[in-house]
Motif scaffolding. Structure first.
Motif, PDB file in Angstrom:
ATOM      1  N   ASN A   1     -13.454  84.248  80.899  1.00  0.00           N
ATOM      2  CA  ASN A   1     -13.184  83.964  82.306  1.00  0.00           C
ATOM      3  C   ASN A   1     -11.699  83.998  82.638  1.00  0.00           C
ATOM      4  O   ASN A   1     -11.317  84.438  83.724  1.00  0.00           O
ATOM      5  N   TRP A   2     -10.869  83.499  81.727  1.00  0.00           N
ATOM      6  CA  TRP A   2      -9.420  83.563  81.921  1.00  0.00           C
ATOM      7  C   TRP A   2      -8.917  84.822  81.226  1.00  0.00           C
ATOM      8  O   TRP A   2      -8.674  84.832  80.022  1.00  0.00           O
ATOM      9  N   ILE A   3      -8.760  85.878  81.993  1.00  0.00           N
ATOM     10  CA  ILE A   3      -8.406  87.173  81.432  1.00  0.00           C
ATOM     11  C   ILE A   3      -7.157  87.693  82.135  1.00  0.00           C
ATOM     12  O   ILE A   3      -7.173  87.976  83.332  1.00  0.00           O
ATOM     13  N   ALA A   4      -6.060  87.741  81.398  1.00  0.00           N
ATOM     14  CA  ALA A   4      -4.793  88.260  81.919  1.00  0.00           C
ATOM     15  C   ALA A   4      -4.179  89.127  80.822  1.00  0.00           C
ATOM     16  O   ALA A   4      -3.421  88.643  79.985  1.00  0.00           O
ATOM     17  N   PRO A   5      -4.527  90.409  80.792  1.00  0.00           N
ATOM     18  CA  PRO A   5      -4.070  91.271  79.702  1.00  0.00           C
ATOM     19  C   PRO A   5      -2.554  91.317  79.573  1.00  0.00           C
ATOM     20  O   PRO A   5      -1.826  91.282  80.567  1.00  0.00           O
ATOM     21  N   ALA A   6      -2.097  91.385  78.341  1.00  0.00           N
ATOM     22  CA  ALA A   6      -0.670  91.522  78.079  1.00  0.00           C
ATOM     23  C   ALA A   6      -0.159  92.846  78.653  1.00  0.00           C
ATOM     24  O   ALA A   6      -0.938  93.756  78.961  1.00  0.00           O
ATOM     25  N   ALA A   7       1.137  92.940  78.812  1.00  0.00           N
ATOM     26  CA  ALA A   7       1.753  94.125  79.413  1.00  0.00           C
ATOM     27  C   ALA A   7       1.302  95.399  78.703  1.00  0.00           C
ATOM     28  O   ALA A   7       1.270  95.471  77.474  1.00  0.00           O
ATOM     29  N   GLY A   8       0.939  96.407  79.502  1.00  0.00           N
ATOM     30  CA  GLY A   8       0.548  97.689  78.959  1.00  0.00           C
ATOM     31  C   GLY A   8      -0.926  97.845  78.681  1.00  0.00           C
ATOM     32  O   GLY A   8      -1.390  98.942  78.336  1.00  0.00           O
ATOM     33  N   ILE A   9      -1.691  96.736  78.802  1.00  0.00           N
ATOM     34  CA  ILE A   9      -3.130  96.773  78.505  1.00  0.00           C
ATOM     35  C   ILE A   9      -3.912  96.721  79.809  1.00  0.00           C
ATOM     36  O   ILE A   9      -3.652  95.864  80.671  1.00  0.00           O
ATOM     37  N   SER A  10      -4.868  97.601  79.966  1.00  0.00           N
ATOM     38  CA  SER A  10      -5.696  97.613  81.171  1.00  0.00           C
ATOM     39  C   SER A  10      -6.935  96.748  80.975  1.00  0.00           C
ATOM     40  O   SER A  10      -7.308  96.401  79.852  1.00  0.00           O
ATOM     41  N   LEU A  11      -7.579  96.423  82.083  1.00  0.00           N
ATOM     42  CA  LEU A  11      -8.845  95.696  82.013  1.00  0.00           C
ATOM     43  C   LEU A  11      -9.874  96.508  81.242  1.00  0.00           C
ATOM     44  O   LEU A  11     -10.646  95.956  80.437  1.00  0.00           O
ATOM     45  N   ALA A  12      -9.890  97.812  81.453  1.00  0.00           N
ATOM     46  CA  ALA A  12     -10.839  98.672  80.735  1.00  0.00           C
ATOM     47  C   ALA A  12     -10.627  98.595  79.226  1.00  0.00           C
ATOM     48  O   ALA A  12     -11.591  98.588  78.446  1.00  0.00           O
ATOM     49  N   ASP A  13      -9.350  98.534  78.811  1.00  0.00           N
ATOM     50  CA  ASP A  13      -9.048  98.380  77.383  1.00  0.00           C
ATOM     51  C   ASP A  13      -9.676  97.092  76.844  1.00  0.00           C
ATOM     52  O   ASP A  13     -10.305  97.083  75.777  1.00  0.00           O
ATOM     53  N   LYS A  14      -9.489  96.008  77.583  1.00  0.00           N
ATOM     54  CA  LYS A  14     -10.010  94.720  77.137  1.00  0.00           C
ATOM     55  C   LYS A  14     -11.534  94.706  77.152  1.00  0.00           C
ATOM     56  O   LYS A  14     -12.164  94.102  76.272  1.00  0.00           O
ATOM     57  N   GLN A  15     -12.139  95.330  78.131  1.00  0.00           N
ATOM     58  CA  GLN A  15     -13.601  95.370  78.198  1.00  0.00           C
ATOM     59  C   GLN A  15     -14.184  96.124  77.006  1.00  0.00           C
ATOM     60  O   GLN A  15     -15.148  95.665  76.382  1.00  0.00           O
ATOM     61  N   ASP A  16     -13.600  97.272  76.695  1.00  0.00           N
ATOM     62  CA  ASP A  16     -14.084  98.049  75.552  1.00  0.00           C
ATOM     63  C   ASP A  16     -13.905  97.273  74.248  1.00  0.00           C
ATOM     64  O   ASP A  16     -14.814  97.237  73.400  1.00  0.00           O
ATOM     65  N   LEU A  17     -12.749  96.647  74.093  1.00  0.00           N
ATOM     66  CA  LEU A  17     -12.494  95.860  72.894  1.00  0.00           C
ATOM     67  C   LEU A  17     -13.493  94.707  72.775  1.00  0.00           C
ATOM     68  O   LEU A  17     -14.024  94.436  71.683  1.00  0.00           O
ATOM     69  N   THR A  18     -13.758  94.027  73.879  1.00  0.00           N
ATOM     70  CA  THR A  18     -14.697  92.906  73.863  1.00  0.00           C
ATOM     71  C   THR A  18     -16.083  93.360  73.426  1.00  0.00           C
ATOM     72  O   THR A  18     -16.735  92.699  72.597  1.00  0.00           O
ATOM     73  N   ARG A  19     -16.552  94.459  73.968  1.00  0.00           N
ATOM     74  CA  ARG A  19     -17.880  94.967  73.581  1.00  0.00           C
ATOM     75  C   ARG A  19     -17.938  95.274  72.095  1.00  0.00           C
ATOM     76  O   ARG A  19     -18.930  94.974  71.417  1.00  0.00           O
ATOM     77  N   GLN A  20     -16.874  95.851  71.571  1.00  0.00           N
ATOM     78  CA  GLN A  20     -16.841  96.143  70.136  1.00  0.00           C
ATOM     79  C   GLN A  20     -16.858  94.868  69.301  1.00  0.00           C
ATOM     80  O   GLN A  20     -17.588  94.772  68.309  1.00  0.00           O
ATOM     81  N   MET A  21     -16.056  93.894  69.699  1.00  0.00           N
ATOM     82  CA  MET A  21     -15.984  92.652  68.938  1.00  0.00           C
ATOM     83  C   MET A  21     -17.335  91.947  68.908  1.00  0.00           C
ATOM     84  O   MET A  21     -17.746  91.403  67.875  1.00  0.00           O
ATOM     85  N   LEU A  22     -18.043  91.945  70.036  1.00  0.00           N
ATOM     86  CA  LEU A  22     -19.324  91.253  70.116  1.00  0.00           C
ATOM     87  C   LEU A  22     -20.385  91.906  69.249  1.00  0.00           C
ATOM     88  O   LEU A  22     -21.326  91.238  68.808  1.00  0.00           O
ATOM     89  N   ARG A  23     -20.242  93.190  68.982  1.00  0.00           N
ATOM     90  CA  ARG A  23     -21.211  93.901  68.149  1.00  0.00           C
ATOM     91  C   ARG A  23     -20.827  93.940  66.682  1.00  0.00           C
ATOM     92  O   ARG A  23     -21.613  94.374  65.839  1.00  0.00           O
ATOM     93  N   SER A  24     -19.611  93.489  66.369  1.00  0.00           N
ATOM     94  CA  SER A  24     -19.054  93.723  65.033  1.00  0.00           C
ATOM     95  C   SER A  24     -19.470  92.723  63.972  1.00  0.00           C
ATOM     96  O   SER A  24     -19.304  92.982  62.780  1.00  0.00           O
ATOM     97  N   GLY A  25     -19.972  91.553  64.392  1.00  0.00           N
ATOM     98  CA  GLY A  25     -20.256  90.493  63.428  1.00  0.00           C
ATOM     99  C   GLY A  25     -19.062  89.595  63.164  1.00  0.00           C
ATOM    100  O   GLY A  25     -19.125  88.696  62.314  1.00  0.00           O
ATOM    101  N   ALA A  26     -17.959  89.804  63.877  1.00  0.00           N
ATOM    102  CA  ALA A  26     -16.779  88.948  63.716  1.00  0.00           C
ATOM    103  C   ALA A  26     -17.093  87.522  64.175  1.00  0.00           C
ATOM    104  O   ALA A  26     -17.882  87.314  65.093  1.00  0.00           O
ATOM    105  N   THR A  27     -16.455  86.539  63.538  1.00  0.00           N
ATOM    106  CA  THR A  27     -16.647  85.145  63.935  1.00  0.00           C
ATOM    107  C   THR A  27     -15.878  84.866  65.220  1.00  0.00           C
ATOM    108  O   THR A  27     -14.977  85.618  65.604  1.00  0.00           O
ATOM    109  N   ILE A  28     -16.219  83.743  65.867  1.00  0.00           N
ATOM    110  CA  ILE A  28     -15.513  83.376  67.093  1.00  0.00           C
ATOM    111  C   ILE A  28     -14.033  83.129  66.806  1.00  0.00           C
ATOM    112  O   ILE A  28     -13.162  83.422  67.635  1.00  0.00           O
TER     113      ILE A  28
END
Length: 433
Positions: free
Chosen positions: A134-161
């Motif tokens: 909910n609190w999403i403020a990407p660091a300089a140079g990163i787009s929302l689309a970048d963060k969305q794609d990364l989030t989808r990958q992380m959720l499917r990866s088996g990584a811990t919280i």
């Protein structure tokens, strides 16, 4: 729901009791700071409980204490479908688990509110699970689309919280202590949090926006590599930029910050344990911080339950934490539903054993909708009923389609939004056959 009436009422009561113990209505008011005689209370809320926490805090200050409305300002951001009515403060719904533009806009406004504080103001952060999305403020140079794609990958990866939030913190302008950095020197800062993470670690809850971060950019890069996460050019550059290193716990900006847990998974398990004992069961608390693959934990718990029933024991196994699913199939589900399906397979109809597994926020995996199921229930007839309908439980598990399996059986747990979140809750009842 087709679960045996012998088990269903107690299973549902255990889950409901765990959720009730973490409600903002009872957990939050004793911890809200006194407003003093001057200055503003600036409420900044984020997460699945943000709506309820903001509503309770607003009522406390304006009605219970009679604080003038011009001394109370703030903004809350919660998951779509988790809003609660407020009469003075604004609450915005945003994306979860995948962030969206509404979250970006609201987060930037929260940072501005924090930065606007004067020496006689008090910034009060109301934090709960889900705040990382909910609190999403990407660091300089990163787009929302970048963060969305990364989030989808992380959720499917088996990584811990813990690993996921380590990565998030190093790609954000609010996470990893940066909200605390935005608050001017000399301003009081208090964080009141509902924990949804293993060991109740403040640096992990909501990605620790108001506490120092013990992890590093190197840790974030290692987590991405370990779980095979493909990085966009912008994300890779950000994770190699020393300017995105987070403030450490030793940073002096945290000396003025107060942090309190108002609800936690352990308390919810304790309350459920009281209910189980009152019903005549021995209680085995397996911990409130379990991690690992959902199907692996299910196999372990099935073995424990079998041992107890074979020794004539009447008991309830209780556990919390946040299990993970490494997605290899094309189905729909979440860790709690996958746990329940794997548990049913491992028990193979063993008489006298039933279970519930559900996320205390009211949704488990799914498509990010507030109407997604929270989990599922099983009993000794689960597999037999499935076979009678032509359903192959193992095939559903292989496709990660636990929702599809339990929907056909009518055994999904669907409480709807609970407006709180102390992570997963699992109860396995072992009774006499």
């Amino acid at each position: 729901m087709a679960i045996d009436i012998r088990f269903a009422p107690l299973l549902l009561k255990l889950f409901d009791t765990a959720v009730a113990a973490a409600k903002a209505e009872t957990a939050l008011p004793p911890h809200l700071p006194n407003p003093g005689t001057a200055g503003r209370i600036i409420l900044l809320a984020a997460g699945k409980a943000a709506g309820a926490m903001l509503q309770v805090a607003e009522t406390h200050y304006l009605e219970t204490l009679g604080l003038p409305a011009d001394r109370l300002v703030g903004l809350g951001v919660t998951r779509h479908g988790y809003a609660r009515p407020t009469r003075h403060l604004e609450l915005i719904e945003a994306g979860h688990p995948v962030p969206d533009a509404a979250g970006v806009s609201a987060t930037l406004r929260c940072l501005d509110l924090a930065a606007s504080a004067h020496s006689d103001d008090h910034v009060v952060v109301l934090l709960s699970g889900g705040a990382s999305a909910n609190w999403i403020a990407p660091a300089a140079g990163i787009s929302l689309a970048d963060k969305q794609d990364l989030t989808r990958q992380m959720l499917r990866s088996g990584a811990t919280i813990r690993e996921i939030n380590c990565i998030r913190k190093h790609l954000s302008r609010i996470k990893g202590g940066r909200l605390a950095r935005a608050v001017p020197d000399g301003v009081q800062l208090t964080t009141l949090a509902i924990s949804d993470v293993p060991q109740d670690d403040p640096a992990v809850i909501g990605s620790g926006p108001t506490v120092g971060d013990p992890t590093t950019l190197a840790d974030a890069r290692a987590a991405c590599a370990q779980h095979g996460i493909t990085l966009s050019r912008a994300i890779a550059a950000a994770l190699n930029n020393p300017g995105n290193e987070t403030p450490t716990p030793e940073d002096p900006i945290f000396a003025r910050a107060v942090y309190r847990l108002v609800a936690r998974p352990g308390l919810s398990l304790d309350r459920a344990a009281d209910v189980a004992r009152a019903a005549g069961y021995d209680v085995h608390l397996l911990g409130d911080s379990l991690e690992g693959e959902a199907r692996d934990r299910a196999s372990e718990h099935a073995a424990m339950a079998r041992h107890l029933t074979e020794n004539g024991r009447k008991a309830v196994l209780l556990s919390g934490g946040e299990l993970t699913v490494t997605i290899r199939g094309d189905g729909t589900g979440g860790p709690n539903q996958e746990y329940a399906l794997a548990l049913a397979i491992a028990l193979d109809g063993k008489p006298g054993i039933a279970a519930v597994a559900g996320d205390t926020d009211g949704t488990d995996g799914g498509k990010g909708e507030a109407t997604d199921p929270a989990g599922a229930m099983i009993d000794p007839q689960t597999l037999a009923r499935a076979r009678a309908m032509g359903l192959d439980a193992a095939a559903f598990l292989a496709r990660n389609d636990s929702t599809g399996f339990f929907r056909r059986l009518g055994d999904l747990l669907t409480p709807g939004p609970t407006y709180t979140n102390v992570n997963d809750f699992r109860a396995v009842i072992v009774d006499k056959p």
